[in-house]
Every structure is written in C-alpha cells, then in structure tokens.
Design a protein around this motif. Sequence first.
Motif, mmCIF file in Angstrom:
data_model
loop_
_atom_site.group_PDB
_atom_site.id
_atom_site.type_symbol
_atom_site.label_atom_id
_atom_site.label_comp_id
_atom_site.label_asym_id
_atom_site.label_seq_id
_atom_site.Cartn_x
_atom_site.Cartn_y
_atom_site.Cartn_z
ATOM 1 N N LEU A 96 37.280 50.597 48.987
ATOM 2 C CA LEU A 96 37.292 49.324 49.457
ATOM 3 C C LEU A 96 35.608 48.487 48.567
ATOM 4 N N GLY A 97 34.843 49.464 48.405
ATOM 5 C CA GLY A 97 33.723 49.016 48.149
ATOM 6 C C GLY A 97 33.924 48.314 46.539
ATOM 7 N N LEU A 98 34.322 49.587 46.127
ATOM 8 C CA LEU A 98 34.917 49.388 44.580
ATOM 9 C C LEU A 98 36.291 48.337 44.169
ATOM 10 N N ALA A 99 36.869 47.851 45.430
ATOM 11 C CA ALA A 99 37.287 46.535 44.644
ATOM 12 C C ALA A 99 36.683 45.698 44.553
ATOM 13 N N VAL A 100 36.044 45.355 46.190
ATOM 14 C CA VAL A 100 34.771 44.527 46.552
ATOM 15 C C VAL A 100 33.759 44.020 45.165
ATOM 16 N N GLY A 101 32.931 45.057 45.470
ATOM 17 C CA GLY A 101 31.748 45.613 44.366
ATOM 18 C C GLY A 101 32.493 44.616 43.150
ATOM 19 N N PRO A 102 33.257 44.918 41.718
ATOM 20 C CA PRO A 102 33.713 44.482 40.717
ATOM 21 C C PRO A 102 33.756 43.410 41.275
ATOM 22 N N ALA A 103 34.953 42.596 42.150
ATOM 23 C CA ALA A 103 35.319 41.266 42.053
ATOM 24 C C ALA A 103 33.943 40.391 42.411
ATOM 25 N N LEU A 104 33.592 40.950 43.541
ATOM 26 C CA LEU A 104 31.788 40.239 44.064
ATOM 27 C C LEU A 104 30.746 39.615 42.488
ATOM 28 N N GLY A 105 30.882 40.917 41.656
ATOM 29 C CA GLY A 105 30.233 41.330 40.269
ATOM 30 C C GLY A 105 30.502 40.042 39.539
ATOM 31 N N GLY A 106 31.670 40.383 39.108
ATOM 32 C CA GLY A 106 32.121 39.671 38.325
ATOM 33 C C GLY A 106 31.846 37.829 38.387
ATOM 34 N N LEU A 107 32.630 37.425 39.221
ATOM 35 C CA LEU A 107 32.381 35.707 40.365
ATOM 36 C C LEU A 107 30.889 35.604 40.284
ATOM 37 N N LEU A 108 30.287 36.108 40.365
ATOM 38 C CA LEU A 108 28.791 35.853 39.974
ATOM 39 C C LEU A 108 28.627 36.403 39.141
ATOM 40 N N SER A 109 29.087 36.907 38.275
ATOM 41 C CA SER A 109 28.437 37.012 36.609
ATOM 42 C C SER A 109 28.909 35.576 35.622
ATOM 43 N N GLN B 117 36.013 39.489 33.054
ATOM 44 C CA GLN B 117 36.700 40.602 32.349
ATOM 45 C C GLN B 117 37.034 41.985 33.144
ATOM 46 N N THR B 118 35.643 43.044 33.384
ATOM 47 C CA THR B 118 35.393 44.013 33.025
ATOM 48 C C THR B 118 35.518 43.884 34.434
ATOM 49 N N GLY B 119 35.001 42.900 35.695
ATOM 50 C CA GLY B 119 35.368 43.397 37.215
ATOM 51 C C GLY B 119 37.099 43.304 37.921
ATOM 52 N N LEU B 120 37.220 42.632 36.469
ATOM 53 C CA LEU B 120 39.091 42.537 37.033
ATOM 54 C C LEU B 120 39.803 43.384 36.660
ATOM 55 N N ILE B 121 38.991 44.746 35.706
ATOM 56 C CA ILE B 121 39.971 46.032 35.354
ATOM 57 C C ILE B 121 39.421 47.238 36.420
ATOM 58 N N THR B 122 38.211 46.603 36.654
ATOM 59 C CA THR B 122 37.554 47.684 37.724
ATOM 60 C C THR B 122 38.672 47.421 39.094
ATOM 61 N N LEU B 123 38.604 46.093 39.673
ATOM 62 C CA LEU B 123 39.704 46.058 40.169
ATOM 63 C C LEU B 123 40.153 45.786 40.494
ATOM 64 N N ALA B 124 41.968 46.341 39.631
ATOM 65 C CA ALA B 124 42.936 46.760 39.436
ATOM 66 C C ALA B 124 42.715 48.029 40.086
ATOM 67 N N GLY B 125 42.359 48.944 38.909
ATOM 68 C CA GLY B 125 42.113 50.124 40.188
ATOM 69 C C GLY B 125 41.755 50.472 41.136
ATOM 70 N N ALA B 126 40.715 49.832 41.792
ATOM 71 C CA ALA B 126 40.061 50.161 42.771
ATOM 72 C C ALA B 126 41.092 49.468 44.368
ATOM 73 N N ALA B 127 41.587 48.644 43.706
ATOM 74 C CA ALA B 127 42.794 47.917 44.909
ATOM 75 C C ALA B 127 43.697 49.783 45.236
ATOM 76 N N LEU B 128 44.225 50.498 44.024
ATOM 77 C CA LEU B 128 45.233 51.223 44.037
ATOM 78 C C LEU B 128 44.783 52.430 44.873
ATOM 79 N N ILE B 129 42.758 52.630 44.693
ATOM 80 C CA ILE B 129 42.399 53.259 45.283
ATOM 81 C C ILE B 129 42.304 52.708 46.751
ATOM 82 N N VAL B 130 42.332 51.576 47.042
ATOM 83 C CA VAL B 130 42.632 51.942 48.289
ATOM 84 C C VAL B 130 43.814 51.926 49.063
#
Length: 381
Positions: A177-190, A277-290
Amino acid sequence: MFDNTSAAVSTPTTTPVSRGSDPPSSVRPILLVCVAVFGLMTGQQMVNPILAPLARELGLSELALGVVMAVGASGVVFASGFWVRRARARGHRTVLLTSLGGAAVGLAGFALVAQIGLSGSLPTWLVFVLVVLSRGLLFGIAWAATPATAQSYIAGATAGEAERVRGMASFGAAQGLGLAVGPALGGLLSIGGLLVPMYAAPVVLVLIAIVLAARLPRASAQPRGAAPKRVRVLDRRIWPFLLIGFGLYSAITIVLMTTGFLLQDRMHVPTDRTGVQTGLITLAGAALIVVVQAVVVRRLAWPPHRLIRVGCATMTAGMIVVAAAPRHCGSLSGSRCSERAWGSGCPASPQHRACERPPRNRGRWRAWSTRPSPWPSPSHR
C-alpha cells in the motif's frame, strides 16, 4: 530505493506476546505496527520517482546515484540486527518512533541539500557527499529499524504458522500500500516542482510517528521469554533464502533507479514530467503488489517455495521486456510491464520466506558528475 527490507538473521523463539482472551487486543497493535511500515514506505516512495531527474539537475551521474542507494542499502543490512536487539531491550514502540524520526530527519536533510544544490551554491562533489550522508547513510540506518522491528514484533505476537502467515501478510500489504500511495502522491506533488515531494515526505513520517506515539501501547511491544537463538548467515537452513532475497531486491532497486533515466534517455521526457510518469509506472506495479498479497496469495494457498519460483520467473520476464523493448515502442509500456511483473513477483518477498518452516536437519570524479564543467558528462558521449 530503496525498496529495501530488513536482514534479520535470528530465529524467533520468543514466547508470543500475551494476548489475553480477547483476540482483537493483539490485532490492534499489529495493525498499528503495520501503519508504521506503511508510513515509512510511503515517505520513501514519494521521493524515489524524482531521484533520476533530480540527480541530473544536481549534476550527479547514474553511477553517483547508484552509490547513494548502495550506501543506504548497506546501512539497512548492517543496522537491522542492531535494531532488533534494541527493540528487545527498549521496546518495539521506542525503536519504531526512533526509526520514523530518524528517517524524517534524513529526508528533510536531503531536501535541504537538494535545494541548496539546485541553487548552485555548492560544488558538485560537496553536494554528492551531503546526499550520501543524508539520503544514503542516515536515512538507510533509520529505515532499517521499522521493517526489522515490525517483523520481530509480529513473529513474537503470533502463535502457529497460520497466524504468523496472516500477520506477515498484513506486513506485506502495508508495504504494498505504501508502494502504491507513495509514488502516486510523489508524482502528483512533483507537478509543483522537484522539491515539493521532498519536503512533503518527512512531514508524512512525522504525522505517522505522532499517531504511533498516541495509539501504540508501551508495554505491548515488549516481548517476553528467552532471547532468540542467534543463527549464522551461512546456516544451510537460511542462506538460500537470503541469497534469493538479495537477488530479488537488487533487481527491484535496479528497475526503480533506472526507470526515470530510461524515460529521459529513450523517450526524451522532460524533467518536469519525469517524476509524474515514473510515479505512474511504480504505481502500476504497486497496485499488483496489493492485489497479489491481499487476494491472489490467499486464494492460491501455494507453499512458499512455489511462490518464490513463480514470482522470480515473472519478475525476470518483465525486466527482459524493458531491456529488449525497441525505442519506437516506447520504454513507458515496457517499464509498466516490468513493474506489473514486479507486483506479480512479490510472493517471493521475505514475509513469505519468514513463514517457511526450516528443514530439520570510470575514473575519479568524472564518473560521479554530469555537469559539463569542469568535468565532462558521461551522458554527453
């Protein structure tokens, strides 16, 4: 980074923490410990998507960033055992709060160094040293305490293999969940600039630490019983799993660290969009982790050995897609495929290995900098 884990080398033999007659009384502290894991992973992953473009803006090469990550990972390896021993002596609550506070200080120092470095007030070599000390050494040592202490607590607070699997699955879900929320939030804030997620990350850690200090009971984190038996790293019962973990997380770190560089070099993504875009890519993988941790693993009910084999094979296939993807196809699709494969490969994570029942018997500074002067840039070859 680091998407890194603890390197515990002790076999938990403690008597389970007293839970009384009411099961929820033990579940609540475990969930709070998982909240600490979630907060730490979220704070770390908020920064990771912007590391590649930030490194180039600071004049640091890919090799220099790799050294920063390696120093942080080394801190995790060497400090994990120390933190577990401190948790037994001082209590898990104290160590978790120390970890979150230290990680927040490390990320705040990193943000300050980055801001000064972007202003051009410091030479590149000094920026590199300060980044190694803040984001590498300090953050890595502090980061090591939370996963190691959380797994130690869960192992001591659960009885039997089935209950321990559920506890470790909660630990894995918190990571995912942290891997999903972190990149999404970080990418948005960037979108507001590279420094915005860097200053927001330590704030998240401080908020989680406040929740933990207010809600996690002091006495609940203190294990009882005999000290765990010390086990050598080369013990034949555990070294294969340690080797698998080393390879697994080395591969994950390589993918995470190079994704931003691939976007900039292959797809020519500008700096202000690389973090998103890096945040979106990481989010895609993190979503599957969950999904894998929360649904697939529970439904398949495969033994740990099979989970490890299938997970490693899936991750390998995804990384081959990224490496072999032709430029005109774009690395974004390939990287997403790799991140999804990483998510599918997550059954090979240490929490599943922890539930496994053991058997019986280039030259000087030029390599570190990408600024055109006074050192030639490796990226301008």
